[in-house]
Design a protein around this motif. Structure first.
Motif, PDB file in Angstrom:
ATOM      1  N   LYS A  58      15.062  20.026  19.002  1.00  0.00           N
ATOM      2  CA  LYS A  58      16.094  19.057  18.948  1.00  0.00           C
ATOM      3  C   LYS A  58      17.285  19.137  19.219  1.00  0.00           C
ATOM      4  O   LYS A  58      17.956  20.152  18.548  1.00  0.00           O
ATOM      5  CB  LYS A  58      15.664  18.420  17.421  1.00  0.00           C
ATOM      6  N   ILE A  59      17.997  18.284  19.848  1.00  0.00           N
ATOM      7  CA  ILE A  59      19.514  18.220  19.834  1.00  0.00           C
ATOM      8  C   ILE A  59      20.040  17.519  18.720  1.00  0.00           C
ATOM      9  O   ILE A  59      19.257  16.826  17.936  1.00  0.00           O
ATOM     10  CB  ILE A  59      19.757  17.404  21.331  1.00  0.00           C
ATOM     11  N   LYS A  60      21.297  17.621  18.454  1.00  0.00           N
ATOM     12  CA  LYS A  60      21.832  17.125  17.235  1.00  0.00           C
ATOM     13  C   LYS A  60      21.827  15.656  17.450  1.00  0.00           C
ATOM     14  O   LYS A  60      21.867  15.030  18.340  1.00  0.00           O
ATOM     15  CB  LYS A  60      23.344  17.650  17.174  1.00  0.00           C
ATOM     16  N   GLN A  61      21.517  15.154  16.045  1.00  0.00           N
ATOM     17  CA  GLN A  61      21.384  13.840  16.045  1.00  0.00           C
ATOM     18  C   GLN A  61      22.276  12.656  16.828  1.00  0.00           C
ATOM     19  O   GLN A  61      22.048  11.571  17.290  1.00  0.00           O
ATOM     20  CB  GLN A  61      21.331  13.228  14.745  1.00  0.00           C
ATOM     21  N   THR A  62      23.763  13.181  16.740  1.00  0.00           N
ATOM     22  CA  THR A  62      24.736  12.454  17.316  1.00  0.00           C
ATOM     23  C   THR A  62      24.505  12.277  18.871  1.00  0.00           C
ATOM     24  O   THR A  62      25.235  11.392  19.416  1.00  0.00           O
ATOM     25  CB  THR A  62      26.161  13.136  17.022  1.00  0.00           C
ATOM     26  N   MET A  63      23.892  13.184  19.609  1.00  0.00           N
ATOM     27  CA  MET A  63      23.736  13.393  21.112  1.00  0.00           C
ATOM     28  C   MET A  63      22.416  12.373  21.304  1.00  0.00           C
ATOM     29  O   MET A  63      22.478  11.866  22.587  1.00  0.00           O
ATOM     30  CB  MET A  63      23.270  14.646  21.683  1.00  0.00           C
ATOM     31  N   ALA A 115      33.927  10.934  20.495  1.00  0.00           N
ATOM     32  CA  ALA A 115      33.862  10.723  19.014  1.00  0.00           C
ATOM     33  C   ALA A 115      32.684  10.746  18.312  1.00  0.00           C
ATOM     34  O   ALA A 115      32.174  11.478  17.467  1.00  0.00           O
ATOM     35  CB  ALA A 115      34.682   9.626  18.663  1.00  0.00           C
ATOM     36  N   VAL A 116      31.570  10.162  19.198  1.00  0.00           N
ATOM     37  CA  VAL A 116      30.147  10.112  18.626  1.00  0.00           C
ATOM     38  C   VAL A 116      29.622  11.421  18.512  1.00  0.00           C
ATOM     39  O   VAL A 116      28.851  11.806  17.699  1.00  0.00           O
ATOM     40  CB  VAL A 116      29.487   9.043  19.534  1.00  0.00           C
ATOM     41  N   ILE A 117      29.949  12.281  19.742  1.00  0.00           N
ATOM     42  CA  ILE A 117      29.294  13.683  19.590  1.00  0.00           C
ATOM     43  C   ILE A 117      29.445  14.282  18.349  1.00  0.00           C
ATOM     44  O   ILE A 117      28.799  15.010  17.732  1.00  0.00           O
ATOM     45  CB  ILE A 117      29.568  14.160  20.961  1.00  0.00           C
TER      46      ILE A 117
END
Length: 359
Positions: A2-7, A122-124
């Motif tokens: 799982k990649i981090k949620q922000t991605m 910023a989202v990342i």
């Protein structure tokens, strides 16, 4: 995995269509790309000489400090070497700033529509993005000030703005800086600085001594014609540069790019000539719009955003089938518009001829 949620759900940056792809798709022999705000006149001949003289160094890592380029930029613009950070394009400097300053508790303030990489980075980092709508294509600085709160870490001012081409004048910008809290970083993104003709455009580099929360971004990708080499830089108080520099990747600007940028900086006659030709071609497009009744935003860049009173995708596709790659305004936040990079006189005459048959 799982990649981090922000991605999750993020898309990579979408550049203009490649020329060869358009040729194959539509069976065209000639395709003119006027989509990515590149310099249609190329780069200075001195750049080519500098690159050729650097081929023997390809097996050696580049100078991570970019000393020669640092010295050249500092001397040209009257800043200290310690007030500079270099990136793989100014895009990377934006990434470094977001990486260095932002957490999930923070937010940034931007205009909308504007350059999408502010939001993206910023989202990342998990930060929130507070977007303030443009007014007549221009930054609403008063509303941006009102959007700042205790959790705001950064405010981005794209000046001139991409994709509208409009600019913030000196009086407005200085009044804005005076009212931004000292602990909020103001990023003045000036990728199109060399194309600006407006007399009241702010000269921001001297302001970094007065405003330690100001950072100015510039690039060699536009007027200097080095888009493929990816060299950009930020200018700020030495304390800010020292704080964010650990977020920069090792050897992030390559040797050829550094040498090319030094050579490009030395040839200001080339840059001036490109500036003048760009203004001539901008006037050509403005006349076309006025004669055909099309609205547009007065632009201080090397592109123009034209409203066609129909879906931008229709105009974009029509131009594509006729051998012109532009940018569909629907993807840029202007659904009835197309953004057109100014080409050479010959290229622009051909595009205007094609548009005349449509409107």
């Amino acid at each position: 995995m799982k990649i981090k949620q922000t991605m999750s759900g993020l898309l990579p940056y979408q550049p203009g269509k490649p020329i060869e792809d358009v040729k194959r798709e539509f069976g065209l022999e000639e395709v003119i790309k006027l989509a990515s705000n590149e310099n249609p006149y190329g780069c200075s001949p001195k750049v080519k000489e500098a690159i050729q003289q650097s081929f023997h160094e390809l097996a050696v890592y580049p100078d991570g400090y970019a000393r020669h380029l640092r010295e050249a930029v500092a001397a040209r613009f009257g800043v200290k070497e310690t007030e500079l950070i270099f990136g793989n394009g100014s895009d990377e400097v934006i990434l470094i700033l977001c990486r260095s300053f932002l957490t999930k508790e923070d937010n940034i303030v931007t205009a909308s529509p504007t350059f999408p990489q502010y939001r993206h980075n910023a989202v990342i980092e998990g930060a929130k993005v507070k977007e303030v709508p443009l007014v007549d294509g221009m930054h609403d600085l008063e509303a941006m000030l009102e959007a700042i709160d205790a959790n705001t870490k950064m405010v981005f001012v794209c000046n001139p703005n991409n994709p509208s081409g409009t600019y913030v004048g000196e009086e407005q910008f200085l009044a804005f800086l005076e009212r931004v809290p000292e602990d909020v970083l103001v990023i003045s993104d000036e990728a199109y600085y060399e194309y600006v003709a407006a007399e009241d455009y702010p000269e921001t580099l001297p302001l970094i001594k007065r405003y330690p929360n100001l950072i100015v971004l510039r690039t060699f990708s536009k007027a200097y014609g080095l888009a493929s080499l990816r060299v950009g830089y930020g200018v700020a108080a030495a304390e800010v540069i020292k704080a964010v520099d650990p977020g920069r990747e090792p050897f992030n600007t390559n040797t050829l790019a550094q040498r090319a940028a030094v050579a490009a900086l030395e040839d200001q006659d080339f840059v001036s000539a490109c500036h003048l030709k760009n203004r001539t071609e901008m006037e050509r497009f403005e006349r076309f719009c006025q004669e055909t009744g099309l609205s547009y935003y007065p632009s201080q860049t090397n592109f123009i955003l034209i409203h066609f009173n129909r879906p931008g995708g229709e105009v974009f596709h029509y131009l594509l089938t006729n051998g012109f790659i532009t940018r569909n305004g629907e993807a840029l936040g202007f659904p009835d518009a197309v953004r057109i990079t100014l080409g050479t006189r010959e290229q622009n005459e051909k595009l205007i001829e094609a548009l005349s048959k449509l409107v």
